[in-house]
Design an enzyme around this catalytic site. Structure first.
Site, mmCIF file in Angstrom:
data_model
loop_
_atom_site.group_PDB
_atom_site.id
_atom_site.type_symbol
_atom_site.label_atom_id
_atom_site.label_comp_id
_atom_site.label_asym_id
_atom_site.label_seq_id
_atom_site.Cartn_x
_atom_site.Cartn_y
_atom_site.Cartn_z
ATOM 1 C CG HIS A 65 44.916 38.261 43.899
ATOM 2 N ND1 HIS A 65 45.346 36.960 43.806
ATOM 3 C CD2 HIS A 65 43.701 38.301 43.321
ATOM 4 C CE1 HIS A 65 44.424 36.236 43.188
ATOM 5 N NE2 HIS A 65 43.420 37.029 42.885
ATOM 6 C CG ASP A 110 47.863 35.290 45.248
ATOM 7 O OD1 ASP A 110 47.455 36.127 46.086
ATOM 8 O OD2 ASP A 110 47.282 35.049 44.175
ATOM 9 C CB SER A 204 40.768 35.489 43.320
ATOM 10 O OG SER A 204 41.277 35.766 42.060
#
Length: 258
Positions: A65, A110, A204
Protein backbone atom coordinates in the site's frame (compact mmCIF):
# COMPACT_ATOMS: atom_id res chain seq x y z
CA UNK A 1 -11.87 2.47 13.29
CA UNK A 2 -9.14 0.48 11.65
CA UNK A 3 -7.23 2.24 8.88
CA UNK A 4 -4.32 1.30 6.72
CA UNK A 5 -1.42 3.41 7.95
CA UNK A 6 -0.85 5.31 4.71
CA UNK A 7 -4.52 6.38 4.60
CA UNK A 8 -4.12 7.80 8.08
CA UNK A 9 -1.13 9.75 6.83
CA UNK A 10 -3.22 11.23 4.01
CA UNK A 11 -5.86 12.34 6.51
CA UNK A 12 -3.19 13.95 8.65
CA UNK A 13 -1.92 15.84 5.60
CA UNK A 14 -5.40 17.11 4.81
CA UNK A 15 -5.89 18.32 8.38
CA UNK A 16 -2.46 19.93 8.66
CA UNK A 17 -1.14 21.09 5.30
CA UNK A 18 1.28 23.43 7.02
CA UNK A 19 3.11 20.55 8.65
CA UNK A 20 5.68 18.32 7.06
CA UNK A 21 4.34 14.90 6.04
CA UNK A 22 6.58 12.38 7.75
CA UNK A 23 6.35 9.35 9.96
CA UNK A 24 7.42 8.44 13.43
CA UNK A 25 6.82 6.06 16.26
CA UNK A 26 4.51 7.01 19.13
CA UNK A 27 6.00 6.53 22.59
CA UNK A 28 9.57 6.10 21.36
CA UNK A 29 12.86 7.94 21.62
CA UNK A 30 15.35 9.13 19.03
CA UNK A 31 17.03 6.13 17.42
CA UNK A 32 20.74 5.66 17.86
CA UNK A 33 22.32 7.02 14.69
CA UNK A 34 23.98 3.65 13.98
CA UNK A 35 21.00 1.36 14.59
CA UNK A 36 18.94 2.13 11.48
CA UNK A 37 21.45 1.93 8.61
CA UNK A 38 18.95 -0.22 6.66
CA UNK A 39 15.98 2.13 7.17
CA UNK A 40 14.90 4.06 4.07
CA UNK A 41 12.50 6.92 3.42
CA UNK A 42 10.16 6.67 0.43
CA UNK A 43 8.75 9.92 -1.00
CA UNK A 44 6.73 10.93 -4.01
CA UNK A 45 6.45 14.33 -5.69
CA UNK A 46 3.79 15.41 -3.17
CA UNK A 47 6.04 14.70 -0.23
CA UNK A 48 4.00 11.82 1.19
CA UNK A 49 6.11 8.89 2.17
CA UNK A 50 6.51 5.46 3.74
CA UNK A 51 9.39 3.58 5.25
CA UNK A 52 11.24 0.60 3.87
CA UNK A 53 14.10 -1.78 4.62
CA UNK A 54 17.25 -2.22 2.56
CA UNK A 55 17.78 -6.00 2.32
CA UNK A 56 20.46 -6.04 -0.38
CA UNK A 57 22.59 -3.41 -2.12
CA UNK A 58 19.95 -3.24 -4.86
CA UNK A 59 16.69 -4.19 -3.13
CA UNK A 60 14.25 -2.60 -0.66
CA UNK A 61 11.28 -4.27 1.02
CA UNK A 62 8.19 -2.22 1.88
CA UNK A 63 4.39 -2.52 2.01
CA UNK A 64 2.23 -2.86 -1.12
CA UNK A 65 0.00 0.00 0.00
CA UNK A 66 3.07 2.26 -0.10
CA UNK A 67 3.22 1.99 -3.89
CA UNK A 68 3.21 5.43 -5.48
CA UNK A 69 4.24 7.22 -8.65
CA UNK A 70 7.47 9.18 -8.87
CA UNK A 71 8.93 7.22 -5.98
CA UNK A 72 12.16 8.59 -4.49
CA UNK A 73 14.09 6.50 -2.00
CA UNK A 74 16.52 8.03 0.48
CA UNK A 75 19.17 6.06 2.35
CA UNK A 76 21.59 7.06 5.10
CA UNK A 77 19.30 9.73 6.59
CA UNK A 78 19.11 10.50 10.31
CA UNK A 79 18.37 14.18 10.89
CA UNK A 80 16.23 15.71 8.15
CA UNK A 81 18.14 18.97 8.53
CA UNK A 82 21.63 17.48 8.35
CA UNK A 83 22.87 15.65 5.24
CA UNK A 84 25.53 13.00 5.72
CA UNK A 85 28.30 12.69 3.15
CA UNK A 86 27.18 9.11 2.43
CA UNK A 87 23.46 9.89 2.12
CA UNK A 88 22.04 8.48 -1.13
CA UNK A 89 18.95 8.93 -3.30
CA UNK A 90 17.62 6.22 -5.58
CA UNK A 91 14.57 5.55 -7.74
CA UNK A 92 12.53 2.42 -8.27
CA UNK A 93 13.80 0.57 -11.34
CA UNK A 94 11.23 -2.20 -10.85
CA UNK A 95 8.51 -2.98 -8.31
CA UNK A 96 7.18 -6.45 -7.57
CA UNK A 97 3.91 -7.42 -5.93
CA UNK A 98 2.32 -10.72 -4.97
CA UNK A 99 -0.61 -10.14 -7.32
CA UNK A 100 -0.45 -8.59 -10.78
CA UNK A 101 -3.47 -6.46 -9.88
CA UNK A 102 -1.52 -5.17 -6.85
CA UNK A 103 -4.44 -6.17 -4.67
CA UNK A 104 -3.86 -6.86 -1.02
CA UNK A 105 -5.90 -6.94 2.16
CA UNK A 106 -5.24 -5.84 5.70
CA UNK A 107 -4.21 -9.39 6.47
CA UNK A 108 -2.65 -10.71 3.27
CA UNK A 109 0.00 -9.82 0.69
CA UNK A 110 0.72 -6.26 1.84
CA UNK A 111 4.29 -6.50 0.59
CA UNK A 112 6.29 -4.78 -2.16
CA UNK A 113 9.81 -5.58 -3.34
CA UNK A 114 11.62 -2.64 -4.95
CA UNK A 115 14.67 -2.91 -7.20
CA UNK A 116 16.73 0.26 -7.04
CA UNK A 117 17.87 1.98 -10.23
CA UNK A 118 21.46 1.36 -9.12
CA UNK A 119 23.07 -0.37 -6.14
CA UNK A 120 24.24 1.36 -2.98
CA UNK A 121 27.49 0.65 -1.17
CA UNK A 122 27.82 -0.08 2.52
CA UNK A 123 28.93 2.97 4.48
CA UNK A 124 28.84 4.48 7.94
CA UNK A 125 25.09 5.15 7.67
CA UNK A 126 23.98 2.58 5.05
CA UNK A 127 23.93 -1.23 5.30
CA UNK A 128 21.34 -3.91 4.44
CA UNK A 129 19.43 -5.92 7.04
CA UNK A 130 19.43 -9.70 6.62
CA UNK A 131 16.23 -11.62 5.94
CA UNK A 132 15.07 -14.01 8.68
CA UNK A 133 16.10 -17.67 8.72
CA UNK A 134 13.33 -18.62 11.16
CA UNK A 135 9.94 -17.18 12.10
CA UNK A 136 9.65 -15.17 15.33
CA UNK A 137 8.30 -16.57 18.58
CA UNK A 138 5.33 -15.19 20.48
CA UNK A 139 6.67 -13.19 23.41
CA UNK A 140 9.60 -11.78 21.46
CA UNK A 141 10.64 -8.19 22.09
CA UNK A 142 10.48 -6.30 18.81
CA UNK A 143 11.92 -2.98 17.68
CA UNK A 144 9.95 -0.46 15.59
CA UNK A 145 11.31 2.69 13.98
CA UNK A 146 10.35 5.49 11.62
CA UNK A 147 10.10 9.22 10.87
CA UNK A 148 6.40 9.70 11.54
CA UNK A 149 4.02 11.39 13.89
CA UNK A 150 4.75 10.96 17.58
CA UNK A 151 1.22 11.99 18.59
CA UNK A 152 -2.21 10.79 17.43
CA UNK A 153 -4.73 11.80 16.22
CA UNK A 154 -3.07 15.24 16.01
CA UNK A 155 0.30 15.09 14.29
CA UNK A 156 3.70 16.14 15.61
CA UNK A 157 6.68 15.64 13.33
CA UNK A 158 10.27 15.47 14.65
CA UNK A 159 13.25 15.59 12.30
CA UNK A 160 14.88 12.36 13.49
CA UNK A 161 13.64 8.75 13.46
CA UNK A 162 12.23 7.39 16.69
CA UNK A 163 12.59 3.83 17.94
CA UNK A 164 10.63 1.85 20.52
CA UNK A 165 10.24 -1.70 21.81
CA UNK A 166 6.96 -3.59 21.60
CA UNK A 167 5.90 -7.19 22.19
CA UNK A 168 4.91 -9.94 19.77
CA UNK A 169 1.53 -11.51 20.53
CA UNK A 170 -0.45 -14.45 19.27
CA UNK A 171 -2.48 -13.49 16.20
CA UNK A 172 -5.67 -14.18 18.19
CA UNK A 173 -4.97 -11.04 20.24
CA UNK A 174 -5.31 -8.92 17.10
CA UNK A 175 -8.41 -10.85 16.05
CA UNK A 176 -9.97 -9.91 19.35
CA UNK A 177 -8.95 -6.27 18.99
CA UNK A 178 -9.90 -5.67 15.35
CA UNK A 179 -13.17 -6.88 13.85
CA UNK A 180 -13.25 -8.75 10.55
CA UNK A 181 -9.90 -10.53 10.60
CA UNK A 182 -9.83 -14.10 9.22
CA UNK A 183 -8.97 -17.13 11.33
CA UNK A 184 -5.48 -17.32 9.85
CA UNK A 185 -3.22 -14.69 8.34
CA UNK A 186 0.33 -14.15 7.10
CA UNK A 187 0.74 -11.28 9.52
CA UNK A 188 2.30 -10.70 12.92
CA UNK A 189 0.47 -9.06 15.82
CA UNK A 190 2.61 -6.72 17.91
CA UNK A 191 2.25 -3.80 20.27
CA UNK A 192 1.89 -2.85 23.92
CA UNK A 193 -1.43 -3.85 25.48
CA UNK A 194 -1.53 -0.92 27.89
CA UNK A 195 -1.17 1.43 24.91
CA UNK A 196 1.09 4.43 24.51
CA UNK A 197 3.62 2.86 22.11
CA UNK A 198 2.87 2.08 18.47
CA UNK A 199 3.69 2.68 14.84
CA UNK A 200 1.45 5.31 13.31
CA UNK A 201 0.51 7.40 10.29
CA UNK A 202 3.02 6.79 7.53
CA UNK A 203 5.23 4.34 9.38
CA UNK A 204 3.93 1.90 6.77
CA UNK A 205 6.55 -0.23 5.09
CA UNK A 206 9.13 0.09 7.85
CA UNK A 207 10.65 -2.87 9.70
CA UNK A 208 9.59 -4.89 12.72
CA UNK A 209 12.79 -6.34 14.20
CA UNK A 210 12.26 -9.12 16.75
CA UNK A 211 15.15 -10.26 18.92
CA UNK A 212 17.49 -8.54 16.47
CA UNK A 213 16.01 -10.18 13.34
CA UNK A 214 13.97 -8.53 10.56
CA UNK A 215 10.56 -10.21 10.83
CA UNK A 216 7.78 -7.83 9.82
CA UNK A 217 6.68 -4.92 7.64
CA UNK A 218 4.48 -2.19 9.14
CA UNK A 219 1.06 -2.74 7.58
CA UNK A 220 -1.93 -1.39 9.49
CA UNK A 221 -3.55 -0.76 12.86
CA UNK A 222 -6.05 1.31 14.77
CA UNK A 223 -6.69 5.05 14.58
CA UNK A 224 -5.96 6.90 16.78
CA UNK A 225 -2.74 4.98 17.20
CA UNK A 226 -1.33 3.47 20.40
CA UNK A 227 -4.70 2.75 22.01
CA UNK A 228 -4.87 0.21 24.88
CA UNK A 229 -5.68 -3.31 23.76
CA UNK A 230 -5.13 -2.56 20.06
CA UNK A 231 -1.83 -3.98 18.79
CA UNK A 232 -1.02 -3.46 15.11
CA UNK A 233 -0.43 -5.93 12.30
CA UNK A 234 2.78 -6.46 10.36
CA UNK A 235 3.32 -8.47 7.18
CA UNK A 236 5.18 -11.66 8.15
CA UNK A 237 8.41 -11.55 6.13
CA UNK A 238 9.35 -15.18 6.78
CA UNK A 239 6.28 -16.45 4.91
CA UNK A 240 7.37 -14.59 1.77
CA UNK A 241 11.03 -15.65 1.75
CA UNK A 242 10.81 -17.99 -1.28
CA UNK A 243 9.10 -15.26 -3.32
CA UNK A 244 11.61 -12.58 -2.28
CA UNK A 245 14.65 -14.78 -2.87
CA UNK A 246 13.35 -16.02 -6.24
CA UNK A 247 12.83 -12.51 -7.57
CA UNK A 248 16.23 -11.32 -6.39
CA UNK A 249 17.76 -14.38 -8.10
CA UNK A 250 16.15 -13.36 -11.40
CA UNK A 251 12.89 -15.34 -11.44
CA UNK A 252 10.60 -12.35 -11.81
CA UNK A 253 7.55 -14.54 -12.45
CA UNK A 254 7.75 -16.15 -9.00
CA UNK A 255 4.44 -16.34 -7.14
CA UNK A 256 3.68 -15.64 -3.52
CA UNK A 257 2.35 -18.25 -1.09
CA UNK A 258 -1.44 -18.72 -1.33
Amino acid sequence: MVLIRVIANLLILQLSNAQKSSELVIGGDECNITEHRFLVEIFNSSGLFCGGTLIDQEWVLSAAHCDMRNMRIYLGVHNEGVQHADQQRRFAREKFFCLSSRNYTKWDKDIMLIRLNRPVNNSEHIAPLSLPSNPPSVGSVCRIMGWGTITSPNATFPDVPHCANINLFNYTVCRGAHAGLPATSRTLCAGVLQGGIDTCGGDSGGPLICNGTFQGIVSWGGHPCAQPGEPALYTKVFDYLPWIQSIIAGNTTATCPP
